[in-house]
Design an enzyme around this catalytic site. Structure first.
Site, PDB file in Angstrom:
ATOM      1  N   TRP A 293      -3.321  -2.083  -1.527  1.00  0.00           N
ATOM      2  CA  TRP A 293      -3.087  -3.334  -2.269  1.00  0.00           C
ATOM      3  C   TRP A 293      -3.672  -4.406  -1.361  1.00  0.00           C
ATOM      4  CZ3 TRP A 293      -1.010  -5.270  -6.778  1.00  0.00           C
ATOM      5  CH2 TRP A 293      -0.625  -6.594  -6.777  1.00  0.00           C
TER       6      TRP A 293
ATOM      7  N   CYS B 198       0.839  -1.201   0.000  1.00  0.00           N
ATOM      8  CA  CYS B 198       0.000   0.000   0.000  1.00  0.00           C
ATOM      9  C   CYS B 198       0.876   1.252   0.000  1.00  0.00           C
ATOM     10  CB  CYS B 198      -0.881   0.000   1.246  1.00  0.00           C
ATOM     11  SG  CYS B 198      -1.725  -1.538   1.481  1.00  0.00           S
TER      12      CYS B 198
ATOM     13  N   LYS C 173      14.761 -17.104 -16.371  1.00  0.00           N
ATOM     14  CA  LYS C 173      15.156 -15.749 -15.935  1.00  0.00           C
ATOM     15  C   LYS C 173      16.226 -15.187 -16.868  1.00  0.00           C
ATOM     16  CE  LYS C 173      12.498 -14.471 -13.825  1.00  0.00           C
ATOM     17  NZ  LYS C 173      11.601 -15.539 -13.886  1.00  0.00           N
TER      18      LYS C 173
ATOM     19  N   LYS D 186       3.610  -8.473 -18.696  1.00  0.00           N
ATOM     20  CA  LYS D 186       3.604  -8.909 -17.295  1.00  0.00           C
ATOM     21  C   LYS D 186       2.497  -9.923 -17.053  1.00  0.00           C
ATOM     22  CE  LYS D 186       4.773  -9.229 -13.059  1.00  0.00           C
ATOM     23  NZ  LYS D 186       5.965 -10.078 -12.790  1.00  0.00           N
TER      24      LYS D 186
ATOM     25  N   ASN E 259      -0.053   0.181   6.153  1.00  0.00           N
ATOM     26  CA  ASN E 259       0.611  -0.647   5.143  1.00  0.00           C
ATOM     27  C   ASN E 259       1.253  -1.798   5.911  1.00  0.00           C
ATOM     28  OD1 ASN E 259       2.002  -1.760   3.057  1.00  0.00           O
ATOM     29  ND2 ASN E 259       3.439  -0.063   2.776  1.00  0.00           N
ATOM     30  N   GLY E 260       0.938  -3.055   5.513  1.00  0.00           N
ATOM     31  CA  GLY E 260       1.519  -4.223   6.204  1.00  0.00           C
ATOM     32  C   GLY E 260       0.418  -5.225   6.546  1.00  0.00           C
TER      33      GLY E 260
ATOM     34  N   GLU F 186      14.868 -14.586 -20.589  1.00  0.00           N
ATOM     35  CA  GLU F 186      13.789 -13.606 -20.821  1.00  0.00           C
ATOM     36  C   GLU F 186      14.239 -12.165 -20.598  1.00  0.00           C
ATOM     37  OE1 GLU F 186      10.291 -13.521 -18.335  1.00  0.00           O
ATOM     38  OE2 GLU F 186      11.370 -14.354 -16.648  1.00  0.00           O
TER      39      GLU F 186
ATOM     40  N   HIS G 151      22.560 -37.768 -22.488  1.00  0.00           N
ATOM     41  CA  HIS G 151      21.664 -38.370 -23.488  1.00  0.00           C
ATOM     42  C   HIS G 151      21.444 -37.447 -24.676  1.00  0.00           C
ATOM     43  CE1 HIS G 151      20.883 -41.756 -20.871  1.00  0.00           C
ATOM     44  NE2 HIS G 151      20.706 -40.904 -19.870  1.00  0.00           N
TER      45      HIS G 151
ATOM     46  N   GLU H 193      13.783 -22.588 -13.840  1.00  0.00           N
ATOM     47  CA  GLU H 193      13.460 -21.190 -13.541  1.00  0.00           C
ATOM     48  C   GLU H 193      14.680 -20.309 -13.765  1.00  0.00           C
ATOM     49  OE1 GLU H 193      11.035 -19.465 -13.372  1.00  0.00           O
ATOM     50  OE2 GLU H 193      11.693 -17.635 -12.424  1.00  0.00           O
TER      51      GLU H 193
ATOM     52  N   ARG I  75       3.082   1.450  -7.839  1.00  0.00           N
ATOM     53  CA  ARG I  75       3.210   0.287  -6.946  1.00  0.00           C
ATOM     54  C   ARG I  75       2.038  -0.668  -7.094  1.00  0.00           C
ATOM     55  NH1 ARG I  75       5.888   2.494  -1.873  1.00  0.00           N
ATOM     56  NH2 ARG I  75       4.577   1.096  -0.686  1.00  0.00           N
TER      57      ARG I  75
HETATM   58  C1  AGP Z   1       8.078 -15.069 -15.674  1.00  0.00           C
HETATM   59  O1  AGP Z   1       9.219 -14.295 -15.368  1.00  0.00           O
HETATM   60  C2  AGP Z   1       7.194 -14.433 -16.714  1.00  0.00           C
HETATM   61  N1  AGP Z   1       6.817 -13.140 -16.363  1.00  0.00           N
HETATM   62  C3  AGP Z   1       6.040 -15.366 -17.109  1.00  0.00           C
HETATM   63  O2  AGP Z   1       6.564 -16.634 -17.372  1.00  0.00           O
HETATM   64  C4  AGP Z   1       4.935 -15.527 -16.028  1.00  0.00           C
HETATM   65  O3  AGP Z   1       5.430 -16.287 -14.964  1.00  0.00           O
HETATM   66  C5  AGP Z   1       3.752 -16.271 -16.669  1.00  0.00           C
HETATM   67  O4  AGP Z   1       3.247 -15.474 -17.716  1.00  0.00           O
HETATM   68  C6  AGP Z   1       2.628 -16.580 -15.667  1.00  0.00           C
HETATM   69  O5  AGP Z   1       2.107 -15.380 -15.175  1.00  0.00           O
HETATM   70  P1  AGP Z   1       1.117 -15.459 -13.906  1.00  0.00           P
HETATM   71  O6  AGP Z   1       1.916 -16.041 -12.774  1.00  0.00           O
HETATM   72  O7  AGP Z   1       0.686 -14.048 -13.656  1.00  0.00           O
HETATM   73  O8  AGP Z   1      -0.031 -16.360 -14.269  1.00  0.00           O
END
Ligand code: AGP
Length: 609
Positions: free
Chosen positions: A74, A2, A486, A604, A100-101, A489, A505, A482, A27
């Site tokens: 939030w 928040c 990272k 996002k 906030n918290g 991307e 393999h 993962e 935010r």
């Molecule tokens: C991960 O760094 C990406 N931003 C992307 O893979 C993301 O995790 C995926 O689109 C799922 O998004 P969500 O968790 O909001 O469903």
């Protein structure tokens, strides 16, 4: 998280508060409100939705007054709504609070206050604060806040005004950011510097355990027992854009460094060691139902899918219920075998990913009960799931998911412990062992974040390569997936992850002199096996960076560089190991001059199929 803004001075507070809240909009929030006091009257306006909606409610006629507090919420406890928006008041309307918290012990406080005759209007944890101040007020607002704070557990940045003490704001900080802005004939409070940067660059950065009383001419800081604290004035040198990132160059780095707090918040009010209890407020899975479960699906996309793969190992280990992890865009079209003895766990940071939402709907149509893990209260996923666990990581702005992923792992650990305890597949000793280790994670994460120089150097090294491989066994394998995502991307370096035993393999054909391989070796029962795979890479002159538990000296003999992480329970290792991987990717991307927060081609939240 928040946003808080407070003003006391000669000017009209309302426009200053609204402008300050707008500067905190980045935010993320779902509702907003302000309260203004002049000598005669207090106005309080709040609404679900954006500040624009709040301004429409004000209708252009700002309430008059030189003292006020404002808030952007939030949601954590209680869905986004007008009544759950801040500020909140006590029964009389005399005491007005923004927060906030997370107040961990709000339920017991609320029950006690209700037994004392207090009437509550909202579903929020925050609302216990103004009622406690009303209970303790005896002519001194600062004293009443001090007594109130002594009853609170959890995290809070609080701002309070009262018509009983016009011209005053009292505030306090514990685990949630709060500053006091120092003006000429006016003073401020705020949860973040951008809110007041156009009025003053001189601030007190409050520390945990500090309170402040401000009037237009004075700012007094004390600790929670009332002892004065001499504060150095922090001169803000940042411009407005840098200030939004808290001084970090990118939101992604800020969010990586927010993980210790995100861990603490996500565990808040959910782990009770003395009672050996895991408490999940919005989860209502009884013993009979859980004992009837023959299979669990975990369904998600991208990083959330990788979290689900870690979750599979943990849930199967502790509950002995078979778990299948599926990519949402595949799951929904492959006619999955689901019935009433199937449970589906949906993971989504945004709660709006189209494929994940469609998988949730398909699961429910086929008769499964759906448990959602999401970071956004009021999101579509949270509204349509049967049970919910929120990751209280706060808004995640950077496209590349970091704190959302690691708090998803915490949520999966909590679910695994909750189910295992309910159906009796683990002992209380095991629960205590894992839960105790979980409580140490925030501090251990901070240890990693406090020494990033090696990661900066290694990230820059990786930035010179076109191909990078990640290998791991056991939990280090889904974690490697993962780590590879990272890196690719945000730096656009081609990165792939493999089960370490799988390298020979086929992919080993790609290993030649200098090709970087990142090898997490945190699963000690698999160390020797992974070590032999590392030696296969070294035999082809590959360049190996290992991520190992502190104390593992042996690994040094076989690799080029070692990144050490604090030792934790093996099931929890991915929550710490992912942090160096996030930072390696970040520094590689920065070295390549990439747009770290907004990588090309990506969004996002992917709300289209
Ligand atoms: C991960 O760094 C990406 N931003 C992307 O893979 C993301 O995790 C995926 O689109 C799922 O998004 P969500 O968790 O909001 O469903």
């Amino acid at each position: 998280m928040c946003g808080i803004v407070g003003y006391v001075g000669e000017k009209q507070a309302a426009p200053i508060l609204l402008d300050g809240l707008k500067r905190l909009e980045y935010r993320g929030y779902d509702s907003a409100g302000i309260a203004i006091h002049n000598c005669r009257h207090t106005s309080l306006i709040k609404t679900e939705g954006k500040i624009k909606v709040l301004e429409e409610k004000l209708g252009g006629a700002y309430p008059e007054g030189g003292v006020g507090i404002g808030h952007t919420r939030w949601a954590t406890h209680g869905k986004p709504s007008d009544v759950n928006a801040h500020p909140h008041t006590d029964c009389t309307g005399d005491f007005i609070v923004v927060h906030n918290g997370i107040i961990e012990n709000y339920q017991e406080l609320k029950e006690w206050l209700q037994s004392e005759g207090h009437v509550f209007k909202s579903e929020t944890d925050t609302e216990v604060v103004p009622h406690l101040i009303e209970h303790y007020y005896d002519g001194d607002l600062f004293e009443a806040l001090k007594k109130t704070i002594s009853r609170l557990e959890g995290s809070f940045a609080l701002g309070v005004i009262s018509r009983r003490e016009p011209g005053t704001i009292v505030a306090a900080r514990k685990s949630s950011p709060l500053i006091a802005g120092l003006g000429e004939g006016e003073n401020f409070i705020a949860s973040d510097i951008p809110a007041i940067l156009q009025h003053t660059r001189r601030v007190y950065i409050l520390e945990d355990g500090e309170m402040v009383k401000i009037t237009k001419d004075k700012v007094e800081v004390t600790d929670f027992t009332g002892n004065p604290v001499a504060k150095p004035v922090f001169e803000v040198k940042w411009d407005a854009v840098a200030a939004e990132k808290g001084g970090y160059p990118h939101f992604m780095l800020k969010e990586i460094h927010e993980q210790p707090k995100a861990f603490k918040d996500t565990m808040a009010g959910r782990i009770f060691l003395e009672k050996c209890e895991i408490k999940l407020d919005d989860v209502h899975l009884g013993r009979d139902y859980l004992q009837s479960i023959k299979k669990i699906f975990i369904v998600a996309c991208g990083t959330a899918y990788h979290a689900g793969m870690v979750g599979k190992y943990i849930i199967e280990k502790l509950t002995r219920i078979p778990v299948e992890v599926d990519i949402a865009s595949e799951f929904r079209y492959r006619d999955p075998m689901i019935d009433k003895n199937t449970m589906v766990i949906i993971i989504s940071q945004s709660g709006e990913t189209a494929d994940t939402l469609a998988a949730l709907r398909e699961s429910r149509k086929l008769g499964a009960r759906v448990l959602a893990i999401t970071n956004v209260v009021g999101s579509s996923v949270s509204r349509e799931a049967d049970d919910i666990i929120y990751t209280w990581a706060g808004p995640e702005i950077a496209v590349a998911s970091t704190k959302a992923y690691s708090t998803q792992l915490i949520a999966l650990d909590l679910i695994a412990l909750y189910i295992a305890k309910t159906i009796g597949t683990i002992s209380e000793d095991t629960i205590r062992e894992i839960a105790t280790a979980m409580k140490k994670l925030p501090e251990q994460a901070k240890t990693i974040l406090d020494s990033v120089d090696t990661l900066k150097t290694l990230g820059r090294k990786l930035s010179e390569h076109q191909d990078v491989f990640y290998i791991g066994r056991g939990l280090d394998y889904p974690l490697s997936l993962e780590g590879a995502l990272k890196l690719k991307e945000i730096s656009y370096i081609h990165a792939e992850a493999y089960a370490a035993g799988e390298l020979k393999h086929g992919t080993l054909a790609l290993i030649e002199e200098g090709v970087p391989v990142i090898a997490p070796v945190t699963q000690e029962h698999l160390f020797e096996k992974t070590l032999s795979n590392i030696k296969e890479v070294k035999a082809r002159d590959g360049y190996v960076i290992a991520i190992a538990n502190e104390g593992n000296e042996e690994i040094k003999k076989s690799v080029d560089d070692v990144i050490y992480i604090p030792k934790t329970h093996p099931l929890l290792s991915p929550i710490l190991t992912v942090i160096p991987m996030q930072l390696l990717a970040y520094y590689a991307a920065v070295a390549r001059g990439c747009d770290v927060d907004k990588p090309r081609n990506l969004a996002k939240s992917v709300t289209v199929e």
